[in-house]
Motif scaffolding. Structure first.
Motif, PDB file in Angstrom:
ATOM      1  N   LEU A 142      35.431  35.917  35.479  1.00  0.00           N
ATOM      2  CA  LEU A 142      35.729  36.075  36.900  1.00  0.00           C
ATOM      3  C   LEU A 142      35.264  34.857  37.704  1.00  0.00           C
ATOM      4  N   LEU A 148      32.204  34.387  38.544  1.00  0.00           N
ATOM      5  CA  LEU A 148      31.258  34.956  39.511  1.00  0.00           C
ATOM      6  C   LEU A 148      29.846  35.014  38.948  1.00  0.00           C
ATOM      7  N   ARG A 172      38.928  30.977  43.280  1.00  0.00           N
ATOM      8  CA  ARG A 172      39.285  32.047  44.209  1.00  0.00           C
ATOM      9  C   ARG A 172      40.753  32.411  44.045  1.00  0.00           C
ATOM     10  N   ARG A 213      41.248  34.407  40.931  1.00  0.00           N
ATOM     11  CA  ARG A 213      40.797  35.791  41.127  1.00  0.00           C
ATOM     12  C   ARG A 213      41.804  36.585  41.946  1.00  0.00           C
ATOM     13  N   ARG A 214      42.323  35.932  42.992  1.00  0.00           N
ATOM     14  CA  ARG A 214      43.234  36.632  43.895  1.00  0.00           C
ATOM     15  C   ARG A 214      44.561  36.951  43.190  1.00  0.00           C
ATOM     16  N   ALA A 266      39.040  43.347  39.073  1.00  0.00           N
ATOM     17  CA  ALA A 266      37.731  43.707  38.531  1.00  0.00           C
ATOM     18  C   ALA A 266      37.396  45.140  38.904  1.00  0.00           C
ATOM     19  N   PHE A 282      33.991  47.667  38.554  1.00  0.00           N
ATOM     20  CA  PHE A 282      32.595  47.648  38.157  1.00  0.00           C
ATOM     21  C   PHE A 282      32.080  49.062  37.930  1.00  0.00           C
TER      22      PHE A 282
END
Lengths: 361, 677
Positions: B74, B76, B103, B106-107, B112, B114
């Motif tokens: 990711l 991140l 970014r 990801r977009r 994701a 969690f």
């Protein structure tokens, strides 16, 4: 109240339509319930404060009758005066009379000014209200500024933290005196006493010079009043603003690391959008709580700072009332501050409800 | 190679060549964090590919690095770790690409999900706005919510996360993740925080979305049963490396690495043998601050030799698409996998024959007095909480609505139920931590009850040493000062902890050690009844097995009764003689462990049993979620979800009582529409 709402502008602005919806929600039954609770709390506080002032009066060696008549008054004149003031009545009767008068706005007669305390307060409160609101707004703005500037990574951050810590540990009167010495005496930038240097002030309607000046289109009055407000408001708000800033900084940094912030980043939002749309609204709660707590301290600061800056507010009024045992005046001021505290904290609770929808469910 | 080729072919994912480039490719990834002056080597050379539309399971115990791998993809990774290698998603290396490029990936290409949907959704923003952030428009948000099975989606958009149930929240998270039809969704323990019946629904949803949208999933999970249900391919991680990767069925059934084999063996299922000790893995996960130079598993591996500890083993292909990083012969590993563990000490058994008569004797607790001395007798217990805080009004939450339960001396009873069932409340009442609003709770003797908590770390006062913590109860029990040190040492020895632990503090111990300390503290003065509140649910499988073995052994050596609360039927089955199933504040069925898990009779028990994830089990997802104890449905509280419900089940006047079937002594069921076979 509007000034305070303005103070949390950044948070309210990011909330946008959600805030509007939240307002609709809190204006329903829960808000009525909250206000009812706070009314009861205010009533209890008023009775408790009035009782304590009366107990203090009982314990005080000062005799208001003697203070009114002067040191040369005869014993019989003093006795007559005492009877006239009802001071010889039983304690419960005096307290009862006072409490019964309260709902009608009767705070008794000042021994010193010989006018109704209500009238006196009406004359002095606007100056104090203007100063206190300015100080609260300033405390919030400075708090946000301190939170952001100490959490950013720049060389001066740790120096600034040290300076803030030192500043916050100084009492308000010391900050006031220091500010006068620097900004008035040395630099000559700002005035150091009173509310205004202008003689033909607009007569109303609120008694708040900034507001009245704006309403009357007198921008000279507005800027002059603001200049007079800067130093005393700063002296009052500095300590609270550091406290608010520290709490806000802590909650910002922990919310930044929260699961939902990670989710927002995983969506591909920019860091700025994550901060504005997600983190800020979740982080204001603890800062608002701290603001509510600091308001009590700030009231105490106002009374002292008014003395230093010759501010014609209830601080001055109180300072003149205490030496002559003007208990009705003292009681009036005490009740006013108590109610002010409840009001501010109610506003804080409503703002927290706006910020966090879980609070009202 | 003895594996069945046809099985493998069925289980293998569509070959990547058919579908083109892999959506994600991890190449020799290393991730090292710096914590308190030490290097924490979270990932140490991992390579993995995810093909389009493939569901890859990433399985491992805590600290194996599986979540870090997901976050690497990711882009991140927090805490600025040192990285090397590549983590490429749709052509962009998420380790080195600029912030704007990551970014965009990801977009556009990633989603994701969690673990905890409550904390992973912004609590102060309506879910609609949160979905729109990913989906672009409100219409699209409604479409997505419909696609993930959220009823009445337009109305749900206006809800805040706390106004939704756990299952609906996770569906909202999934809707956000699949917004914009990403190529890959990283799902990190997506069902761990959910009830077991809801878990089955969410896993079904993942599979359906893959089929409909065609997006690939990287499913990070510690639960091998979860992996077995949905993934095409599974990678087993241990101490920052992949030990084994291959088609799911192949890896889970014919493991080719001793770690995977041991993990599968220590795993509990409804078929686990109750009469032999569980196969706990000896030792614990190595510290990522000080990794082994060779195979990380060598210190715990029965097959390890001197050749294992020098260099990390190179993965070799043991079957088509099945790679394992072990230097041992496959035949040797298979022999280890099939070995009957006769060398295990028999002392660790969990069920004991001595208690069977006791179990039988307490049947019929609901009506008629029981003469047998009981460890605890709960009669018609009620408990209601007021919930709601701040400005809102308080509402009654009916946690217990008339519960009767008797635990005989030395008997072990498990209480099973989903969130809101009242099982933990029942335990707190027996522990005396709270008072019942109605009914009675009698303890059999002055020895009383002692509690072991789920979060053993949080329940150890951080500034006291383990010795001081264990010693506390000796003082109140009136043990002479001179004897206390000896008693502490004995208690620690009994739970299998070295004596030096007495000088350590809670934060210096591992999770498994802390749970043993909790047990030592509870048993240093043996109680009449040991109360366990999900003591294994925060532990990895291998540790959970050893704690369960320990509870069984302590119970017999100290002659205690045990009341064990768990959400996991397979745990309940091995720890308990009898199982009580709770739903919304009531016991709906109680019986022997085998009766409940193998011949469940109440429709809710049947749903629970069916929802336990396991190999080769395709659960029919039970409908709905547990109702709120704030608003229990009238009549039988289970009727809205019950496949057998009739009109009379929702009659407000109905009060389904526990009753035995003719000819049965040990089982009681509270249902008016029983299918008696």
């Amino acid at each position: 109240m509007s000034a305070l709402t303005g103070g949390v502008g950044p948070a309210a602005a990011t909330a946008g339509p959600a805030a509007a919806a939240a307002l609709r929600r809190v204006t329903g039954v829960p808000l009525v319930r909250l206000l009812a609770k706070r009314l009861v709390a205010a009533a209890v506080i008023v009775v408790a404060l009035a009782t304590s002032v009366f107990v203090l009066q009982r314990l005080s060696p000062l005799d208001p009758a003697k203070a009114m008549l002067g040191p040369g008054a005869s014993a019989s004149a003093v006795a007559q005066q005492r009877a006239k003031l009802g001071l010889d009545d039983p304690f419960a009767a005096q307290l009862g009379r006072y409490l019964v008068g309260l709902p009608q706005g009767d705070l008794g007669m000042s021994y010193r000014t010989r006018r109704p305390v209500m009238t006196d307060l009406g004359a002095f409160v606007p100056a104090t209200a203007e100063l206190a609101f300015t100080a609260i707004v300033l405390a919030l703005l400075l708090g946000i500024f301190f939170a952001v500037s100490t959490s950013l990574r720049w060389p001066g951050a740790s120096v600034l933290r040290g300076v803030l810590m030192a500043g916050a540990s100084a009492p308000a009167f010391l900050l006031g005196i220091g500010a006068i010495l620097v900004f008035y005496k040395q630099l000559g930038w700002l005035p150091a006493s009173g509310r205004s240097s202008i003689t033909d002030l607009p007569g109303g309607p609120s008694g708040l010079l900034v507001l009245d000046g704006l309403l009357a289109g007198r921008f000279d009055v507005v800027s002059d009043a603001l200049k007079h407000l800067v130093l005393p408001a700063l002296a009052i708000s500095f300590g609270p603003s550091v406290a608010i800033g520290r709490v806000l900084r802590t909650s910002l940094s922990s919310e930044e690391r929260s699961d939902y912030a990670r989710t927002a980043r995983a969506k591909g939002l920019t860091d700025g959008a994550v901060l504005r749309r997600h983190v800020l609204r979740n982080a204001v709660g603890p800062a608002l709580s701290m603001t509510g707590l600091q308001v009590g301290l700030m009231f105490a600061g106002v009374l002292v700072v008014e003395q230093i800056f010759a501010w014609p507010g209830i601080g001055q009024y109180t300072a003149q009332s205490i030496p002559v045992a003007d208990f009705p005046a003292i009681a009036g001021v005490t009740l006013l501050l108590g109610i002010g505290y409840v009001v501010i904290n109610t506003v804080v609770d409503i703002l927290q409800g706006l910020a966090d929808p879980r609070i009202t469910t | 190679m003895s594996q069945d080729d046809t099985t493998a072919a069925v289980a293998t994912a569509p070959p990547p060549t058919d579908a083109g480039e892999p959506v994600a490719r991890v190449e020799d990834l290393h991730v090292t964090f710096r914590r308190a002056g030490a290097d924490i080597r979270a990932i140490r050379g991992v390579s993995l590919e995810v093909a389009p539309g493939e569901i890859v399971g990433l399985v491992g115990e805590s600290g194996s690095g599986k979540s870090v791998l997901g976050l690497s993809l990711l882009g991140l990774l927090g805490g600025s770790p040192r990285t090397s290698g590549r983590a490429v998603v749709r052509g962009a290396d998420m380790l080195t690409a600029g912030a704007a490029e990551r970014r965009d990936v990801r977009r556009l290409h990633l989603g994701a999900v969690f673990q905890d949907p409550m904390t992973s959704l912004n609590p102060t923003m309506r879910v609609g706005r949160q979905i729109v952030e990913a989906a672009g428009s409100e219409d699209e948000a409604v479409r997505l919510l419909k696609a993930v099975g959220v009823p009445d989606p337009a109305r749900r958009l206006r809800a805040y996360p706390h106004e939704l149930s756990g299952g609906l929240r996770q569906r909202v998270m999934i809707a956000m993740a699949v917004a914009g039809t990403p190529s890959l969704v990283i799902a990190d323990e997506p069902t761990t925080a959910l009830d077991v019946t809801v878990q089955a629904q969410v896993l079904g949803l993942v599979k359906r979305l893959r089929d409909e949208i065609g997006c690939a999933f990287l499913l990070v999970t510690h639960d091998l049963g979860v992996a077995a249900q949905v993934v095409d391919r599974v990678a087993v991680m241990y101490a920052g490396r992949i030990t084994e990767v291959g088609p799911a069925d192949e890896v889970l059934r014919n493991g080719a690495h001793p770690y995977g084999v041991a993990l599968m063996r220590s795993r509990l299922s409804l078929r686990t043998d109750r009469d032999t000790p569980l196969l706990a893995l000896p030792g614990s996960v190595p510290s990522p601050a000080d990794p082994e130079p060779g195979c990380a598993f060598a210190p715990r591996c029965t097959l390890a030799g001197p050749d294992c500890t020098t260099t990390p083993p190179v993965p070799v292909e043991v079957a088509p698409g099945h790679l394992a990083a072990c230097v041992r012969d496959l035949a040797e590993i298979r022999a280890f996998a099939d070995a009957v563990p006769a060398e295990e000490p028999p002392a660790a058994g969990t069920s004991s024959g001595a208690t069977a008569p006791a179990a039988a004797a307490v049947a019929g607790t609901d009506d008629g007095p029981v003469e047998e001395p009981a460890a605890v007798r709960v009669q018609n217990a009620y408990r209601t909480y007021g919930v709601g805080s701040g400005i809102g009004r308080r509402r009654p939450l009916q946690a217990l609505r008339g519960v009767s339960l008797t635990v005989a001396r030395g008997e072990a009873v498990a209480v099973v139920g989903e969130s809101g069932s009242g099982k933990s409340t029942l335990l707190r009442l027996v522990a005396g931590l709270e008072r019942a609003d109605g009914g009675t709770i009698e303890l059999g003797s002055a020895a009383g009850a002692q509690m072991v908590f789920q979060d053993s770390g949080a329940s150890l006062t951080p500034w006291l040493t383990i010795g001081e913590l264990v010693r506390e109860r000796l003082r109140s029990a009136g043990v002479p000062r001179a004897e206390r040190d000896r008693r502490v040492a004995e208690a620690l020895e009994l739970v299998g902890l070295p004596a030096e632990v007495a000088k350590a503090r809670g934060t210096q111990l591992s999770g498994g050690q802390r749970q043993r300390v909790g047990l030592a503290r509870a048993t240093v003065v043996p109680p009449e009844i040991l109360l366990c509140d999900e003591p294994t649910s925060a532990l990895d499988v291998s540790l959970a097995a050893s704690v369960i073995n320990l509870v069984g052994r302590l119970r017999r050596e100290l002659d205690m009764a045990v009341l064990f609360v768990t959400h996991d039927l397979s745990v309940a089955r091995v720890v308990a003689d009898r199982i009580a199933v709770m739903y919304l504040g009531r016991i709906v069925e109680i019986g022997t462990a085998d009766e409940i898990t193998h011949r469940p009779r109440h429709p809710y028990t049947q749903a629970l049993v069916a929802a336990v994830p396991d190999l080769g089990v395709e659960p029919p997802p039970p409908s709905g979620e547990p109702a709120s104890p704030l608003d229990p449905p009238p009549g039988c509280a289970f009727h809205p979800r019950c496949p057998r419900a009739t009109a009379s089940c929702s009659d407000p006047g109905l009060d389904p009582r526990l009753a035995a079937q003719p000819g049965e002594r040990t089982r009681l069921t509270a249902c008016i529409n029983l299918e008696v076979s």
